[in-house]
Structure formats: C-alpha cells, structure tokens
Write a protein that holds these residues in place. Structure first.
Motif, PDB file in Angstrom:
ATOM      1  N   VAL A  26      -0.844   3.326  -8.927  1.00  0.00           N
ATOM      2  CA  VAL A  26       0.395   2.792  -8.379  1.00  0.00           C
ATOM      3  C   VAL A  26       0.367   1.266  -8.474  1.00  0.00           C
ATOM      4  N   PHE A  27       1.368   0.704  -9.139  1.00  0.00           N
ATOM      5  CA  PHE A  27       1.560  -0.751  -9.191  1.00  0.00           C
ATOM      6  C   PHE A  27       2.473  -1.123  -8.035  1.00  0.00           C
ATOM      7  N   ILE A  28       2.055  -2.086  -7.246  1.00  0.00           N
ATOM      8  CA  ILE A  28       2.874  -2.500  -6.104  1.00  0.00           C
ATOM      9  C   ILE A  28       3.061  -4.003  -6.139  1.00  0.00           C
ATOM     10  N   GLU A  29       4.310  -4.420  -5.962  1.00  0.00           N
ATOM     11  CA  GLU A  29       4.632  -5.839  -5.883  1.00  0.00           C
ATOM     12  C   GLU A  29       3.926  -6.374  -4.647  1.00  0.00           C
ATOM     13  N   GLY A  30       3.099  -7.391  -4.855  1.00  0.00           N
ATOM     14  CA  GLY A  30       2.181  -7.823  -3.810  1.00  0.00           C
ATOM     15  C   GLY A  30       2.589  -9.017  -2.988  1.00  0.00           C
ATOM     16  N   ASN A  31       3.847  -9.117  -2.625  1.00  0.00           N
ATOM     17  CA  ASN A  31       4.258 -10.172  -1.716  1.00  0.00           C
ATOM     18  C   ASN A  31       4.193  -9.593  -0.304  1.00  0.00           C
ATOM     19  N   PRO A  32       3.292 -10.106   0.552  1.00  0.00           N
ATOM     20  CA  PRO A  32       3.155  -9.512   1.882  1.00  0.00           C
ATOM     21  C   PRO A  32       4.399  -9.635   2.763  1.00  0.00           C
ATOM     22  N   ARG A  33       5.379 -10.439   2.327  1.00  0.00           N
ATOM     23  CA  ARG A  33       6.635 -10.494   3.092  1.00  0.00           C
ATOM     24  C   ARG A  33       7.407  -9.187   2.990  1.00  0.00           C
ATOM     25  N   TYR A  34       7.155  -8.428   1.946  1.00  0.00           N
ATOM     26  CA  TYR A  34       7.741  -7.097   1.818  1.00  0.00           C
ATOM     27  C   TYR A  34       6.835  -6.148   2.601  1.00  0.00           C
ATOM     28  N   LEU A  35       7.135  -5.994   3.854  1.00  0.00           N
ATOM     29  CA  LEU A  35       6.249  -5.254   4.758  1.00  0.00           C
ATOM     30  C   LEU A  35       6.010  -3.833   4.294  1.00  0.00           C
ATOM     31  N   SER A  36       7.039  -3.178   3.765  1.00  0.00           N
ATOM     32  CA  SER A  36       6.875  -1.800   3.290  1.00  0.00           C
ATOM     33  C   SER A  36       5.899  -1.741   2.120  1.00  0.00           C
ATOM     34  N   HIS A  37       5.955  -2.706   1.221  1.00  0.00           N
ATOM     35  CA  HIS A  37       5.030  -2.742   0.082  1.00  0.00           C
ATOM     36  C   HIS A  37       3.605  -2.991   0.567  1.00  0.00           C
TER      37      HIS A  37
END
Length: 124
Positions: free
Chosen positions: A53-64
């Motif tokens: 799984v590739f996940i966009e890693g900006n911690p501001r996107y809490l769901s990600h």
C-alpha cells in the motif's frame, strides 16, 4: 474535494473513487492553508486486499497517518510517499514528519536531494 491538491482524476474516471473528506483550514487572506484533513478511506479494502500500500505521507492528513501506522503495526508492506523537507515546514512539523517516518521500512520521495537529506536526518 476541499484540499489544495491538484488532481488529474478526470482523465481516469473508471480508476478513481472520490472520497468524502473534511478539511480544517487556518490562516488569513491569501495565507489560508490546510491544518488537518480526514478522508473516509475504505479501511477494509486497504487492510485486506493489497500486498503493498502506497500512502501519501503528510501527517496533516490524519486518516492517511492513522491508516499507514495501523498497516505498519500489522506488519503490512507500506510505502510512505513523503517529502523530506518543505519550504513552508517549520522545525516542529518537520520533526513530527521525520519521527513518524522512522517507523516505515519504505519511503518514496521526490528527489535525490531528499534521499540524502532523509538519510542524514533519520540516522541521528
């Protein structure tokens, strides 16, 4: 929707599913920026159907951030697509991103400079 990310999803309507989202913004005038965001991600699919799984890693996107962390804790193969440094990022937010990035085996960044920057920062 509600994010400042520019997409090309209109070109691939059969391959893209628009998710419901919530974005909390802050700032004034032209300085309005996203503070935090949440997307209604199909968790069951991500937890059961994919080998990587590739996940966009900006911690501001809490769901990600939560999904990536849960997948990693469960021992799944997660590739965190992140950036090592941003011109808008302050010392505090950069350290949060770097601290969180340490738990992942696989990082995907934009440039060779960021690869070297992360190697230097994450070895400390």
């Amino acid at each position: 929707p509600g994010s400042n990310i520019k997409t090309i999803h209109m070109k691939y309507p059969k391959n893209v599913k628009i998710l419901k989202s919530f974005v909390l913004k802050g700032g004034k005038g032209s300085q309005v920026i996203e503070r935090v965001a949440w997307q209604s991600i199909p968790w069951k699919d991500y937890l059961t159907q994919y080998d990587v799984v590739f996940i966009e890693g900006n911690p501001r996107y809490l769901s990600h951030a939560l999904l990536a962390t849960v997948l990693r804790v469960l021992g799944r193969n997660v590739v965190l697509w992140t950036m090592a440094h941003s011109s808008r990022m302050n010392y505090f937010s950069e350290n949060i991103r770097l601290f969180w990035s340490r738990i992942f085996k696989y990082l995907f960044v934009y440039t060779d400079y960021e690869v070297n920057y992360l190697k230097q920062k994450l070895e400390k």
